[in-house]
Design a protein around this motif. Structure first.
Motif, PDB file in Angstrom:
ATOM      1  N   SER A   1      51.968  -9.610  72.162  1.00  0.00           N
ATOM      2  CA  SER A   1      50.534  -9.553  71.882  1.00  0.00           C
ATOM      3  C   SER A   1      49.708  -9.745  73.143  1.00  0.00           C
ATOM      4  CB  SER A   1      50.155 -10.639  70.867  1.00  0.00           C
ATOM      5  OG  SER A   1      50.366 -11.924  71.436  1.00  0.00           O
ATOM      6  N   ASN A   2      48.429  -9.387  73.055  1.00  0.00           N
ATOM      7  CA  ASN A   2      47.505  -9.696  74.151  1.00  0.00           C
ATOM      8  C   ASN A   2      47.467 -11.196  74.406  1.00  0.00           C
ATOM      9  OD1 ASN A   2      46.282  -7.132  74.970  1.00  0.00           O
ATOM     10  ND2 ASN A   2      45.416  -7.073  72.910  1.00  0.00           N
ATOM     11  N   ARG A   3      47.522 -11.994  73.333  1.00  0.00           N
ATOM     12  CA  ARG A   3      47.476 -13.448  73.471  1.00  0.00           C
ATOM     13  C   ARG A   3      48.592 -13.942  74.382  1.00  0.00           C
ATOM     14  NH1 ARG A   3      46.063 -17.729  69.945  1.00  0.00           N
ATOM     15  NH2 ARG A   3      45.744 -16.304  68.202  1.00  0.00           N
TER      16      ARG A   3
ATOM     17  N   LYS B   1      44.241 -27.811  84.675  1.00  0.00           N
ATOM     18  CA  LYS B   1      43.758 -26.460  84.386  1.00  0.00           C
ATOM     19  C   LYS B   1      44.694 -25.725  83.433  1.00  0.00           C
ATOM     20  CE  LYS B   1      41.466 -25.842  88.891  1.00  0.00           C
ATOM     21  NZ  LYS B   1      41.493 -25.080  90.179  1.00  0.00           N
ATOM     22  N   VAL B   2      45.997 -25.892  83.662  1.00  0.00           N
ATOM     23  CA  VAL B   2      46.977 -25.236  82.786  1.00  0.00           C
ATOM     24  C   VAL B   2      46.876 -25.787  81.375  1.00  0.00           C
ATOM     25  CG1 VAL B   2      49.451 -24.997  82.315  1.00  0.00           C
ATOM     26  CG2 VAL B   2      48.584 -24.631  84.622  1.00  0.00           C
ATOM     27  N   LYS B   3      46.695 -27.088  81.253  1.00  0.00           N
ATOM     28  CA  LYS B   3      46.572 -27.694  79.925  1.00  0.00           C
ATOM     29  C   LYS B   3      45.403 -27.096  79.166  1.00  0.00           C
ATOM     30  CE  LYS B   3      46.360 -32.146  77.551  1.00  0.00           C
ATOM     31  NZ  LYS B   3      46.287 -33.629  77.707  1.00  0.00           N
ATOM     32  N   LYS B   4      44.292 -26.839  79.869  1.00  0.00           N
ATOM     33  CA  LYS B   4      43.132 -26.208  79.227  1.00  0.00           C
ATOM     34  C   LYS B   4      43.463 -24.779  78.789  1.00  0.00           C
ATOM     35  CE  LYS B   4      39.600 -28.911  81.668  1.00  0.00           C
ATOM     36  NZ  LYS B   4      38.462 -28.844  82.642  1.00  0.00           N
ATOM     37  N   LEU B   5      44.253 -24.077  79.610  1.00  0.00           N
ATOM     38  CA  LEU B   5      44.626 -22.708  79.265  1.00  0.00           C
ATOM     39  C   LEU B   5      45.467 -22.651  77.993  1.00  0.00           C
ATOM     40  CD1 LEU B   5      45.638 -21.340  82.794  1.00  0.00           C
ATOM     41  CD2 LEU B   5      43.608 -20.696  81.485  1.00  0.00           C
ATOM     42  N   LEU B   6      46.218 -23.726  77.740  1.00  0.00           N
ATOM     43  CA  LEU B   6      47.120 -23.748  76.596  1.00  0.00           C
ATOM     44  C   LEU B   6      46.419 -24.086  75.282  1.00  0.00           C
ATOM     45  CD1 LEU B   6      50.195 -25.537  78.216  1.00  0.00           C
ATOM     46  CD2 LEU B   6      49.976 -23.120  77.653  1.00  0.00           C
ATOM     47  N   ARG B   7      45.151 -24.410  75.346  1.00  0.00           N
ATOM     48  CA  ARG B   7      44.428 -24.678  74.106  1.00  0.00           C
ATOM     49  C   ARG B   7      44.392 -23.417  73.247  1.00  0.00           C
ATOM     50  NH1 ARG B   7      39.169 -27.709  76.800  1.00  0.00           N
ATOM     51  NH2 ARG B   7      40.200 -29.696  77.301  1.00  0.00           N
ATOM     52  N   PRO B   8      44.766 -23.520  71.967  1.00  0.00           N
ATOM     53  CA  PRO B   8      44.802 -22.323  71.104  1.00  0.00           C
ATOM     54  C   PRO B   8      43.437 -21.657  71.002  1.00  0.00           C
ATOM     55  CG  PRO B   8      45.935 -24.174  70.066  1.00  0.00           C
ATOM     56  CD  PRO B   8      45.227 -24.730  71.264  1.00  0.00           C
ATOM     57  N   ARG B   9      43.438 -20.325  71.034  1.00  0.00           N
ATOM     58  CA  ARG B   9      42.223 -19.549  70.825  1.00  0.00           C
ATOM     59  C   ARG B   9      42.325 -18.803  69.505  1.00  0.00           C
ATOM     60  NH1 ARG B   9      40.477 -15.843  75.729  1.00  0.00           N
ATOM     61  NH2 ARG B   9      42.667 -15.181  75.786  1.00  0.00           N
ATOM     62  N   PRO B  10      41.232 -18.674  68.766  1.00  0.00           N
ATOM     63  CA  PRO B  10      41.274 -17.919  67.502  1.00  0.00           C
ATOM     64  C   PRO B  10      41.810 -16.511  67.735  1.00  0.00           C
ATOM     65  CG  PRO B  10      39.187 -19.081  67.721  1.00  0.00           C
ATOM     66  CD  PRO B  10      39.891 -19.218  69.045  1.00  0.00           C
ATOM     67  N   GLY B  11      42.565 -16.001  66.773  1.00  0.00           N
ATOM     68  CA  GLY B  11      43.179 -14.687  66.919  1.00  0.00           C
ATOM     69  C   GLY B  11      42.213 -13.549  67.089  1.00  0.00           C
ATOM     70  N   ASP B  12      40.951 -13.740  66.626  1.00  0.00           N
ATOM     71  CA  ASP B  12      39.971 -12.665  66.753  1.00  0.00           C
ATOM     72  C   ASP B  12      39.144 -12.773  68.040  1.00  0.00           C
ATOM     73  OD1 ASP B  12      38.478 -14.889  66.115  1.00  0.00           O
ATOM     74  OD2 ASP B  12      37.452 -13.998  64.394  1.00  0.00           O
ATOM     75  N   THR B  13      39.603 -13.646  68.981  1.00  0.00           N
ATOM     76  CA  THR B  13      38.942 -13.720  70.284  1.00  0.00           C
ATOM     77  C   THR B  13      39.079 -12.384  70.999  1.00  0.00           C
ATOM     78  OG1 THR B  13      39.478 -16.082  70.466  1.00  0.00           O
ATOM     79  CG2 THR B  13      38.874 -14.924  72.500  1.00  0.00           C
ATOM     80  N   ARG B  14      37.996 -11.864  71.506  1.00  0.00           N
ATOM     81  CA  ARG B  14      38.020 -10.554  72.158  1.00  0.00           C
ATOM     82  C   ARG B  14      38.434 -10.714  73.624  1.00  0.00           C
ATOM     83  NH1 ARG B  14      32.655  -7.520  69.598  1.00  0.00           N
ATOM     84  NH2 ARG B  14      33.347  -7.695  67.412  1.00  0.00           N
ATOM     85  N   ASP B  15      39.597 -10.197  73.920  1.00  0.00           N
ATOM     86  CA  ASP B  15      40.117 -10.307  75.285  1.00  0.00           C
ATOM     87  C   ASP B  15      41.376  -9.450  75.382  1.00  0.00           C
ATOM     88  OD1 ASP B  15      40.361 -11.068  77.907  1.00  0.00           O
ATOM     89  OD2 ASP B  15      40.842 -13.174  77.498  1.00  0.00           O
ATOM     90  N   CYS B  16      41.605  -8.873  76.545  1.00  0.00           N
ATOM     91  CA  CYS B  16      42.812  -8.069  76.761  1.00  0.00           C
ATOM     92  C   CYS B  16      42.937  -7.774  78.255  1.00  0.00           C
ATOM     93  CB  CYS B  16      42.768  -6.760  75.958  1.00  0.00           C
ATOM     94  SG  CYS B  16      41.452  -5.616  76.442  1.00  0.00           S
ATOM     95  N   LEU B  17      44.072  -7.242  78.646  1.00  0.00           N
ATOM     96  CA  LEU B  17      44.303  -6.898  80.042  1.00  0.00           C
ATOM     97  C   LEU B  17      43.270  -5.892  80.539  1.00  0.00           C
ATOM     98  CD1 LEU B  17      45.963  -6.851  82.659  1.00  0.00           C
ATOM     99  CD2 LEU B  17      47.479  -5.182  81.567  1.00  0.00           C
ATOM    100  N   GLY B  18      42.975  -4.880  79.739  1.00  0.00           N
ATOM    101  CA  GLY B  18      42.004  -3.862  80.144  1.00  0.00           C
ATOM    102  C   GLY B  18      40.645  -4.455  80.466  1.00  0.00           C
TER     103      GLY B  18
END
Length: 601
Positions: free
Chosen positions: A217-219, A18-35
């Motif tokens: 960053s949010n990332r 599961k952690v390995k999947k989390l480490l897959r790079p996501r495009p910088g314009d992916t919409r996501d944040c703590l809020g």
């Protein structure tokens, strides 16, 4: 028969995947944040506990609504995506409300150490170009004292009540009063926030009172928090995290609170750590996980042991700095099943995590790293004839570097100059660039580990040491000591103190020509007025000459080896005893107490 070590390691494999999947790079314009994650918790588990603190309790729906109301007030104040707001508040639920509300709008929360006052506080408020300064009632005096030094107008100060004994000053907006009348709906702006947006500025310790602002960053916030949640603490919404580390630091806010936010787990928030109250509160509030720094674990072991210390709901801990000499005792005494020790920094691009629950290790890393040879005595990187650095052999201590790539960026500081100083170039091949952690690490044998190398922290290198959970720059301390009129030159380094974590500061001083004896009263006043408590050298050594290299770089290796032992040092030695504000001569009797671990440090 399969060994128990193999079975327990294989049991970790699903979470490792599961952690390995989390480490897959996501495009910088992916919409996501703590809020956005908080809003999702409110929709998914609205009535589950979110926070407990000082008699106040909020579920996720209540917390999200309060953050939304604060976000509406921030919007009304003209704040928008990319703006920055200075935040000066102690650990409490309102702190969480503020940072989540700002994140929902894409506004950067610049998190200032609550112990700062005067010039350091002004510096932190100015270097991030913050357009507003939000502070808690508990920090009002510190802010009031620096108002004349800031370029903010009266309407740019935002006040958050605390005990309620003091009203908002006339030059600040009462955020709680304004939020009580505000809209509780989720802000539309949150849907546009992307992972490459800056979420926080987190300040370095600021040895001289002039910290650097690390960009987070949010990332990186979400990635770190998710790895801790899934692979480290393995948190779910059924857990409650005991959180007492300062939330203006990355370990408290990103590693601890971040994991709980992403899991939907509850948090018990404490303003400050109390060793005597820890176990009673763990039992009372049914906390199952704890975020630590090594010093806290040592403090807990100093509390007189009871037969039922292991009888509590606490199952897992996450943090850094749990040293091998107390690791097993800490686990055994408090019945800890899982120690998710990690290595990383607020600004760094490299991290290690003990995901396989191996003892006495910071774990492994999926990021590109290198351990290179470092001459500790000369305090410099070793390069070959071609100018390249040299990897160390297995088990040999080496300087840890994190390779800078498009997927492992060094986000650095708000200062370009400070950022460049942390980068080593042409390390293994021409044109490469690496983040210099300033730490020595080595690989260790932990038994069956799925072929993954595991690492152990060894020490900080020359220009920085770690004391009381803070990184201290020897150069910056030295610059302050050199300002004393009797000091011609100082050489600052870290020394070990038995029974403590990290290294304490020690300064070798060469006095000005004609000065026979250091005025200890005057020097003590200078040190206490200019340096925070964790950066004040505990030991002084008065030398006639200070050794340097051919390029006039201060040599520290032999000084570290001799330390503050009167039997090894013929020069005058002085000490700053626990609770004292004045240096005094160090004699053999007190040195013996230090060696025995009974001096009170």
């Amino acid at each position: 028969m399969i060994k128990k070590d193999v079975l327990t390691t294989l049991a970790e494999l699903p979470n490792l995947i599961k952690v390995k999947k989390l480490l897959r790079p996501r495009p910088g314009d992916t919409r996501d944040c703590l809020g956005a994650r908080v809003a999702a918790n409110a929709a998914r588990i609205p009535r589950r506990s979110a926070f407990v603190c000082e008699g106040q309790a909020l579920d996720w729906q209540q917390f999200n609504a309060e953050a939304n109301r604060y976000a509406a007030v921030f919007r009304a104040q003209g704040l928008k995506r990319g703006d920055a707001v200075s935040v000066l508040m102690e650990n409490r639920i309102a702190f969480m409300v503020v940072v989540v509300a700002l994140n929902k709008l894409g506004v950067i929360a610049s998190l200032i150490n609550t112990s700062l006052t005067g010039r350091p506080l002004t510096h932190c408020a100015e270097i991030t170009n913050a357009s507003k300064f939000l502070f808690g009632e508990e920090c009002m005096d510190a802010v009031s004292d620096v108002r004349d030094t800031l370029s903010l107008a009266d309407g740019d100060y935002l006040f958050v009540p605390d005990a309620g004994s003091r009203a908002a000053p006339p030059w600040a907006l009462d955020m709680a009063a304004a939020a009580a009348e505000a809209d509780a709906e989720n802000p539309v702006e949150t849907a546009d926030i992307v992972i490459d947006d800056t979420a926080f500025y987190i300040f370095t310790s600021g040895t001289t009172g002039l910290p650097k602002a690390a960009v987070l960053s949010n990332r990186r916030y979400l990635l770190t928090a998710s790895v801790v949640q899934v692979g480290g603490l393995q948190l779910t919404e059924d857990d409650r995290l005991y959180l007492c580390l300062p939330l203006f630091h990355g370990t408290g806010l990103m590693v601890g609170a971040g994991a709980a936010f992403l899991a939907g787990a509850s948090m018990f928030v404490r303003r400050k750590f109390s060793a005597s109250q820890f176990l009673p509160e763990v039992r009372q509030y049914r906390t199952t996980a704890f975020v630590y720094i090594g010093e806290l674990c040592r403090y807990l072991l100093h509390v007189p042991a009871q037969a039922d210390d292991a009888d509590s709901p606490l199952r897992a801990v996450v943090g850094n700095g749990l040293r091998p000499d107390i690791w097993h005792n800490f686990k055994r005494r408090f019945g800890i099943q899982r120690v998710a020790e990690f290595y990383g920094s607020s600004e760094g691009n490299v991290g290690f995590f003990n995901l396989l629950n191996k003892d006495c290790t910071v774990g492994t890393s999926a990021l590109p790293t290198a351990l290179i040879k470092y001459d500790v005595d000369r305090d410099e990187v070793v390069r070959n004839a071609a100018g390249r650095c040299q990897p160390v052999a297995a088990g040999e201590p080496g300087l840890l570097l994190g390779k800078i790539t498009p997927h492992t960026r060094f986000e650095g500081y708000t200062s370009a100059e400070a950022t460049e100083k942390k980068i080593l170039r042409d390390v293994l091949q021409p044109g490469d660039a690496w983040f210099n952690t300033g730490d020595l690490m080595r690989t260790v044998d932990v038994g069956f580990a799925l072929g993954l190398p595991h690492y152990q922290f060894v020490d900080r290198i020359g220009d920085t040491f770690r004391w009381k959970g803070e990184n201290v720059s020897t150069n910056e301390v030295g610059e302050i000591l050199n300002l004393h009129p009797q000091v011609a030159l100082s050489n600052v380094y870290g020394v070990q103190v038995p029974g403590t974590d990290g290294r304490a500061g020690m300064a070798s001083l060469r006095l000005e020509e004609g000065v026979e004896n250091l005025d200890l009263d005057s020097f003590s006043t200078h040190v206490h007025g200019e340096l925070p408590h964790f950066a004040r050298p505990l030991f002084l050594r008065i030398q006639r000459e200070i050794d340097t290299t051919g390029t006039f770089k201060l040599l520290k290796g032999e000084l570290r080896k001799q330390g503050y032992d009167p039997a090894l040092v013929a020069d005058t030695l002085c000490v700053l005893k626990p609770g004292s504000s004045r240096y005094e001569p160090l004699d053999a009797a007190f040195h013996a107490q230090i060696v025995q671990g009974t001096a009170g440090y």
